[in-house]
Design a protein around this motif. Sequence first.
Motif, PDB file in Angstrom:
ATOM      1  N   SER A 138       0.825  -1.200   0.000  1.00 26.74           N
ATOM      2  CA  SER A 138       0.000   0.000   0.000  1.00 26.74           C
ATOM      3  C   SER A 138       0.865   1.258   0.000  1.00 26.74           C
ATOM      4  O   SER A 138       1.874   1.338   0.694  1.00 26.74           O
ATOM      5  N   ASP A 139       0.424   2.263  -0.765  1.00 26.13           N
ATOM      6  CA  ASP A 139       1.069   3.572  -0.710  1.00 26.13           C
ATOM      7  C   ASP A 139       0.200   4.552   0.084  1.00 26.13           C
ATOM      8  O   ASP A 139       0.126   5.736  -0.228  1.00 26.13           O
ATOM      9  N   GLY A 140      -0.421   4.064   1.140  1.00 26.27           N
ATOM     10  CA  GLY A 140      -1.286   4.885   1.969  1.00 26.27           C
ATOM     11  C   GLY A 140      -0.579   6.022   2.666  1.00 26.27           C
ATOM     12  O   GLY A 140      -1.234   6.955   3.140  1.00 26.27           O
ATOM     13  N   PHE A 148       6.985  11.752  -3.218  1.00 27.17           N
ATOM     14  CA  PHE A 148       6.600  10.374  -3.515  1.00 27.17           C
ATOM     15  C   PHE A 148       7.803   9.450  -3.541  1.00 27.17           C
ATOM     16  O   PHE A 148       7.713   8.287  -3.143  1.00 27.17           O
ATOM     17  N   ALA A 149       8.953   9.960  -4.016  1.00 27.78           N
ATOM     18  CA  ALA A 149      10.148   9.115  -4.106  1.00 27.78           C
ATOM     19  C   ALA A 149      10.564   8.574  -2.748  1.00 27.78           C
ATOM     20  O   ALA A 149      11.162   7.501  -2.657  1.00 27.78           O
ATOM     21  N   SER A 150      10.252   9.288  -1.681  1.00 22.69           N
ATOM     22  CA  SER A 150      10.612   8.832  -0.331  1.00 22.69           C
ATOM     23  C   SER A 150       9.476   8.105   0.370  1.00 22.69           C
ATOM     24  O   SER A 150       9.665   7.603   1.481  1.00 22.69           O
ATOM     25  N   SER A 151       8.296   8.061  -0.246  1.00 21.14           N
ATOM     26  CA  SER A 151       7.126   7.522   0.446  1.00 21.14           C
ATOM     27  C   SER A 151       7.292   6.045   0.777  1.00 21.14           C
ATOM     28  O   SER A 151       7.633   5.244  -0.098  1.00 21.14           O
ATOM     29  N   PRO A 152       7.051   5.651   2.017  1.00 22.13           N
ATOM     30  CA  PRO A 152       7.186   4.243   2.396  1.00 22.13           C
ATOM     31  C   PRO A 152       5.980   3.417   1.970  1.00 22.13           C
ATOM     32  O   PRO A 152       4.878   3.945   1.797  1.00 22.13           O
ATOM     33  N   ALA A 153       6.203   2.127   1.783  1.00 22.88           N
ATOM     34  CA  ALA A 153       5.133   1.183   1.437  1.00 22.88           C
ATOM     35  C   ALA A 153       4.766   0.356   2.662  1.00 22.88           C
ATOM     36  O   ALA A 153       5.606   0.085   3.526  1.00 22.88           O
ATOM     37  N   LEU A 154       3.507  -0.050   2.733  1.00 25.16           N
ATOM     38  CA  LEU A 154       3.009  -0.887   3.814  1.00 25.16           C
ATOM     39  C   LEU A 154       2.638  -2.252   3.246  1.00 25.16           C
ATOM     40  O   LEU A 154       1.871  -2.340   2.288  1.00 25.16           O
ATOM     41  N   GLY A 155       3.179  -3.309   3.825  1.00 25.34           N
ATOM     42  CA  GLY A 155       2.925  -4.661   3.332  1.00 25.34           C
ATOM     43  C   GLY A 155       1.681  -5.262   3.963  1.00 25.34           C
ATOM     44  O   GLY A 155       1.584  -5.341   5.193  1.00 25.34           O
ATOM     45  N   TYR A 174       5.287 -11.921   8.918  1.00 23.78           N
ATOM     46  CA  TYR A 174       6.653 -11.823   8.428  1.00 23.78           C
ATOM     47  C   TYR A 174       6.755 -10.937   7.194  1.00 23.78           C
ATOM     48  O   TYR A 174       7.828 -10.379   6.911  1.00 23.78           O
ATOM     49  N   LEU A 175       5.648 -10.772   6.430  1.00 25.86           N
ATOM     50  CA  LEU A 175       5.711  -9.956   5.220  1.00 25.86           C
ATOM     51  C   LEU A 175       5.907  -8.470   5.549  1.00 25.86           C
ATOM     52  O   LEU A 175       6.878  -7.861   5.079  1.00 25.86           O
ATOM     53  N   PRO A 176       5.038  -7.850   6.363  1.00 26.28           N
ATOM     54  CA  PRO A 176       5.360  -6.477   6.756  1.00 26.28           C
ATOM     55  C   PRO A 176       6.611  -6.421   7.636  1.00 26.28           C
ATOM     56  O   PRO A 176       7.328  -5.407   7.630  1.00 26.28           O
ATOM     57  N   GLY A 207       7.862   4.108   7.643  1.00 25.55           N
ATOM     58  CA  GLY A 207       7.793   2.788   7.034  1.00 25.55           C
ATOM     59  C   GLY A 207       8.061   1.688   8.044  1.00 25.55           C
ATOM     60  O   GLY A 207       7.386   0.644   8.042  1.00 25.55           O
ATOM     61  N   TYR A 208       9.029   1.920   8.915  1.00 28.74           N
ATOM     62  CA  TYR A 208       9.311   0.946   9.973  1.00 28.74           C
ATOM     63  C   TYR A 208       8.127   0.823  10.929  1.00 28.74           C
ATOM     64  O   TYR A 208       7.626  -0.287  11.189  1.00 28.74           O
TER      65      TYR A 208
END
Length: 274
Positions: A138-140, A148-155, A174-176, A207-208
């Motif tokens: 997710s790019d929530g 956007f280039a720094s935006s974290p993703a959520l698994g 384990y995925l996220p 992101g973490y």
Amino acid sequence: MPIRRLLLPALALLISSALAQSDPPPVKSWGRYTLQYTPRNEARTYIPAQVLLKQGTRTLLTASDDTIRTELQPLRPGGLPELVITLYSGGAHCCTTTLIYTQDNGRLENIGVLEQGNYPARYADLNGDGTKEVVVYSDGLAYYDWSFASSPALGTVLGWDGLRLADRTRAYAYLPGQLAVSYFKELLNELKTAAADDEGPRAELSGYYGNMILAGRGLDAERVLRSQVFSKSPTLAAWFSAHRGDLIGASYAQPEGRLSIFSGAVYPPPDQQP
């Protein structure tokens, strides 16, 4: 379907496996239904790609977008695999939408419309039960307090719960968790060189933290941040204190906040078309 951003190694690995599933042969028949696909036409006036889902001569669904992919994936037990129609708008950082249909109840039934934003989905049988889960990045948190280039993703993970597609992320923590580890490593590296007002550490911290929440370890993440990060960066500590509620809300909104049911015959609906 392109990914236009700089990716962490772990996220790049996960997404590369999703892209490896791209462009299967178009589905032409599915049980009692047939599909007719027309690619986009840019010769004179732009005409988007279109897929028609038909039963005999009757058209049950018309879907259109810049690029369309169709495939069959077993997402619920029994019966035929589900029909997955993936629509991509062709825009920068946006937008991928997935329509999921079943016919196992004796009729055509939509069991999910997934608004994915920038990332493709990956289909994998994560528990060996013969049906596949939907792995979604997710790019929530896109553009929250960074480019956007720094935006974290959520698994996140969606799976069949007996009645519907539902959030199953905690069952595959384990995925996220993998993403969280990568973001934390990058955060520690950035703290050594980044300026106090650099957006990178804020995005990596988020992101973490967001992925640790999704893995069910949000409190553990806060303890780690206090002991290993905030003692080194009062600026980040103050930023986290001010934005903690937003980060929690955005993380808990995934992935069901992007999932809905569609009962119409034209997608996008006429009132949402340009």
